[in-house]
Scaffold this motif. Structure first.
Motif, PDB file in Angstrom:
ATOM      1  N   SER A  28      16.420   8.922 -12.829  1.00 22.48           N
ATOM      2  CA  SER A  28      15.887   9.583 -11.646  1.00 22.48           C
ATOM      3  C   SER A  28      16.643   9.073 -10.430  1.00 22.48           C
ATOM      4  CB  SER A  28      14.398   9.270 -11.500  1.00 22.48           C
ATOM      5  OG  SER A  28      13.918   9.785 -10.278  1.00 22.48           O
ATOM      6  N   PRO A  29      17.120   9.960  -9.577  1.00 21.16           N
ATOM      7  CA  PRO A  29      17.831   9.513  -8.388  1.00 21.16           C
ATOM      8  C   PRO A  29      16.913   8.922  -7.319  1.00 21.16           C
ATOM      9  CG  PRO A  29      17.668  11.891  -8.399  1.00 21.16           C
ATOM     10  CD  PRO A  29      17.100  11.399  -9.707  1.00 21.16           C
ATOM     11  N   LEU A  30      15.627   9.236  -7.406  1.00 21.65           N
ATOM     12  CA  LEU A  30      14.684   8.757  -6.404  1.00 21.65           C
ATOM     13  C   LEU A  30      13.522   8.034  -7.081  1.00 21.65           C
ATOM     14  CD1 LEU A  30      14.465  11.971  -4.227  1.00 21.65           C
ATOM     15  CD2 LEU A  30      15.789   9.924  -3.739  1.00 21.65           C
ATOM     16  N   ILE A  31      12.899   7.147  -6.354  1.00 19.93           N
ATOM     17  CA  ILE A  31      11.710   6.471  -6.862  1.00 19.93           C
ATOM     18  C   ILE A  31      10.554   7.462  -6.795  1.00 19.93           C
ATOM     19  CG2 ILE A  31      10.080   4.587  -6.448  1.00 19.93           C
ATOM     20  CD1 ILE A  31      12.346   2.996  -5.242  1.00 19.93           C
ATOM     21  N   SER A  32       9.778   7.512  -7.863  1.00 20.95           N
ATOM     22  CA  SER A  32       8.659   8.453  -7.916  1.00 20.95           C
ATOM     23  C   SER A  32       7.564   8.052  -6.920  1.00 20.95           C
ATOM     24  CB  SER A  32       8.063   8.496  -9.325  1.00 20.95           C
ATOM     25  OG  SER A  32       7.370   7.294  -9.603  1.00 20.95           O
ATOM     26  N   GLU A  33       6.704   8.994  -6.614  1.00 26.23           N
ATOM     27  CA  GLU A  33       5.584   8.727  -5.715  1.00 26.23           C
ATOM     28  C   GLU A  33       4.660   7.674  -6.314  1.00 26.23           C
ATOM     29  OE1 GLU A  33       4.814   9.715  -2.566  1.00 26.23           O
ATOM     30  OE2 GLU A  33       6.856  10.505  -2.593  1.00 26.23           O
ATOM     31  N   ASP A  34       4.487   7.700  -7.635  1.00 31.28           N
ATOM     32  CA  ASP A  34       3.656   6.685  -8.279  1.00 31.28           C
ATOM     33  C   ASP A  34       4.249   5.295  -8.090  1.00 31.28           C
ATOM     34  OD1 ASP A  34       1.652   8.379  -9.194  1.00 31.28           O
ATOM     35  OD2 ASP A  34       2.632   8.713 -11.129  1.00 31.28           O
ATOM     36  N   SER A  35       5.568   5.174  -8.214  1.00 34.73           N
ATOM     37  CA  SER A  35       6.223   3.880  -8.028  1.00 34.73           C
ATOM     38  C   SER A  35       6.062   3.396  -6.592  1.00 34.73           C
ATOM     39  CB  SER A  35       7.709   3.969  -8.378  1.00 34.73           C
ATOM     40  OG  SER A  35       7.872   4.280  -9.744  1.00 34.73           O
ATOM     41  N   ILE A  36       6.222   4.291  -5.657  1.00 34.50           N
ATOM     42  CA  ILE A  36       6.054   3.927  -4.249  1.00 34.50           C
ATOM     43  C   ILE A  36       4.628   3.463  -3.993  1.00 34.50           C
ATOM     44  CG2 ILE A  36       5.983   4.843  -1.886  1.00 34.50           C
ATOM     45  CD1 ILE A  36       8.391   6.608  -2.719  1.00 34.50           C
ATOM     46  N   ARG A  37       3.660   4.166  -4.573  1.00 31.45           N
ATOM     47  CA  ARG A  37       2.253   3.788  -4.409  1.00 31.45           C
ATOM     48  C   ARG A  37       1.995   2.403  -4.988  1.00 31.45           C
ATOM     49  NH1 ARG A  37      -1.530   3.486  -7.789  1.00 31.45           N
ATOM     50  NH2 ARG A  37      -0.444   4.712  -9.370  1.00 31.45           N
ATOM     51  N   VAL A  38       2.523   2.135  -6.184  1.00 30.56           N
ATOM     52  CA  VAL A  38       2.323   0.834  -6.819  1.00 30.56           C
ATOM     53  C   VAL A  38       2.945  -0.280  -5.980  1.00 30.56           C
ATOM     54  CG1 VAL A  38       2.959  -0.583  -8.817  1.00 30.56           C
ATOM     55  CG2 VAL A  38       2.074   1.727  -9.164  1.00 30.56           C
ATOM     56  N   ILE A  39       4.151  -0.059  -5.486  1.00 29.85           N
ATOM     57  CA  ILE A  39       4.826  -1.063  -4.651  1.00 29.85           C
ATOM     58  C   ILE A  39       4.038  -1.295  -3.367  1.00 29.85           C
ATOM     59  CG2 ILE A  39       6.899  -1.531  -3.281  1.00 29.85           C
ATOM     60  CD1 ILE A  39       8.456  -0.016  -5.541  1.00 29.85           C
ATOM     61  N   ARG A  40       3.622  -0.212  -2.718  1.00 32.59           N
ATOM     62  CA  ARG A  40       2.861  -0.321  -1.470  1.00 32.59           C
ATOM     63  C   ARG A  40       1.546  -1.073  -1.702  1.00 32.59           C
ATOM     64  NH1 ARG A  40       1.631   4.890  -0.484  1.00 32.59           N
ATOM     65  NH2 ARG A  40      -0.361   4.554  -1.509  1.00 32.59           N
ATOM     66  N   ASP A  41       0.827  -0.705  -2.765  1.00 29.96           N
ATOM     67  CA  ASP A  41      -0.447  -1.359  -3.057  1.00 29.96           C
ATOM     68  C   ASP A  41      -0.254  -2.828  -3.425  1.00 29.96           C
ATOM     69  OD1 ASP A  41      -1.588   1.094  -2.573  1.00 29.96           O
ATOM     70  OD2 ASP A  41      -2.085   1.514  -4.677  1.00 29.96           O
ATOM     71  N   THR A  42       0.809  -3.136  -4.164  1.00 29.47           N
ATOM     72  CA  THR A  42       1.089  -4.523  -4.538  1.00 29.47           C
ATOM     73  C   THR A  42       1.364  -5.367  -3.301  1.00 29.47           C
ATOM     74  OG1 THR A  42       1.976  -3.836  -6.674  1.00 29.47           O
ATOM     75  CG2 THR A  42       2.580  -6.025  -5.907  1.00 29.47           C
ATOM     76  N   ILE A  43       2.160  -4.843  -2.392  1.00 35.13           N
ATOM     77  CA  ILE A  43       2.464  -5.570  -1.158  1.00 35.13           C
ATOM     78  C   ILE A  43       1.186  -5.752  -0.328  1.00 35.13           C
ATOM     79  CG2 ILE A  43       3.680  -5.432   1.052  1.00 35.13           C
ATOM     80  CD1 ILE A  43       5.996  -4.095  -0.535  1.00 35.13           C
ATOM     81  N   ALA A  44       0.358  -4.722  -0.251  1.00 35.92           N
ATOM     82  CA  ALA A  44      -0.883  -4.813   0.526  1.00 35.92           C
ATOM     83  C   ALA A  44      -1.810  -5.889  -0.042  1.00 35.92           C
ATOM     84  CB  ALA A  44      -1.588  -3.461   0.554  1.00 35.92           C
ATOM     85  N   VAL A  45      -1.950  -5.927  -1.352  1.00 36.37           N
ATOM     86  CA  VAL A  45      -2.808  -6.928  -1.982  1.00 36.37           C
ATOM     87  C   VAL A  45      -2.238  -8.331  -1.762  1.00 36.37           C
ATOM     88  CG1 VAL A  45      -3.669  -7.782  -4.209  1.00 36.37           C
ATOM     89  CG2 VAL A  45      -3.803  -5.347  -3.672  1.00 36.37           C
ATOM     90  N   ALA A  46      -0.927  -8.468  -1.901  1.00 38.03           N
ATOM     91  CA  ALA A  46      -0.290  -9.769  -1.686  1.00 38.03           C
ATOM     92  C   ALA A  46      -0.508 -10.244  -0.250  1.00 38.03           C
ATOM     93  CB  ALA A  46       1.198  -9.698  -2.008  1.00 38.03           C
ATOM     94  N   MET A  47      -0.393  -9.333   0.692  1.00 38.69           N
ATOM     95  CA  MET A  47      -0.607  -9.696   2.099  1.00 38.69           C
ATOM     96  C   MET A  47      -2.056 -10.092   2.339  1.00 38.69           C
ATOM     97  SD  MET A  47       2.259  -9.560   3.635  1.00 38.69           S
ATOM     98  CE  MET A  47       1.784  -9.573   5.348  1.00 38.69           C
ATOM     99  N   ASP A  48      -2.998  -9.362   1.760  1.00 40.96           N
ATOM    100  CA  ASP A  48      -4.410  -9.714   1.909  1.00 40.96           C
ATOM    101  C   ASP A  48      -4.690 -11.087   1.319  1.00 40.96           C
ATOM    102  OD1 ASP A  48      -5.010  -7.338   3.203  1.00 40.96           O
ATOM    103  OD2 ASP A  48      -5.815  -6.356   1.414  1.00 40.96           O
ATOM    104  N   ASP A  49      -4.137 -11.366   0.139  1.00 45.16           N
ATOM    105  CA  ASP A  49      -4.327 -12.680  -0.479  1.00 45.16           C
ATOM    106  C   ASP A  49      -3.725 -13.782   0.377  1.00 45.16           C
ATOM    107  OD1 ASP A  49      -5.727 -11.599  -2.564  1.00 45.16           O
ATOM    108  OD2 ASP A  49      -4.157 -11.917  -4.080  1.00 45.16           O
ATOM    109  N   ALA A  50      -2.543 -13.537   0.922  1.00 44.23           N
ATOM    110  CA  ALA A  50      -1.896 -14.541   1.780  1.00 44.23           C
ATOM    111  C   ALA A  50      -2.752 -14.801   3.025  1.00 44.23           C
ATOM    112  CB  ALA A  50      -0.495 -14.084   2.170  1.00 44.23           C
TER     113      ALA A  50
END
Length: 73
Positions: A28-50
């Motif tokens: 795939s030439p682009l990251i899927s919307e699901d991948s973007i959602r997972v990355i965004r949610d992972t970063i958000a959770v990591a920031m909340d934990d920090a």
């Protein structure tokens, strides 16, 4: 408490490496919307934990200072 921020960083790095490998194979030439959602949610959770870790550390330091003041009063 949840995972440590370092664990989220490792998970995110692993996910990004896998995405890069898949794109390199022409999957795939682009990251899927699901991948973007997972990355965004992972970063958000990591920031909340920090933030929670920082707040917990600050509260512990405040309690320690307060106890120190009461002991020396």
């Amino acid at each position: 408490m949840g995972r440590k921020p370092e664990e989220y960083a490792r998970l995110l790095a692993s996910a990004l490496c896998k995405l890069h490998a898949a794109e390199s194979r022409g999957a795939s030439p682009l990251i899927s919307e699901d991948s973007i959602r997972v990355i965004r949610d992972t970063i958000a959770v990591a920031m909340d934990d920090a933030k929670k870790i920082y707040i917990d550390q600050e509260l512990a330091a405040m309690r320690e200072r307060r106890e120190h003041v009461h002991l020396h009063s």
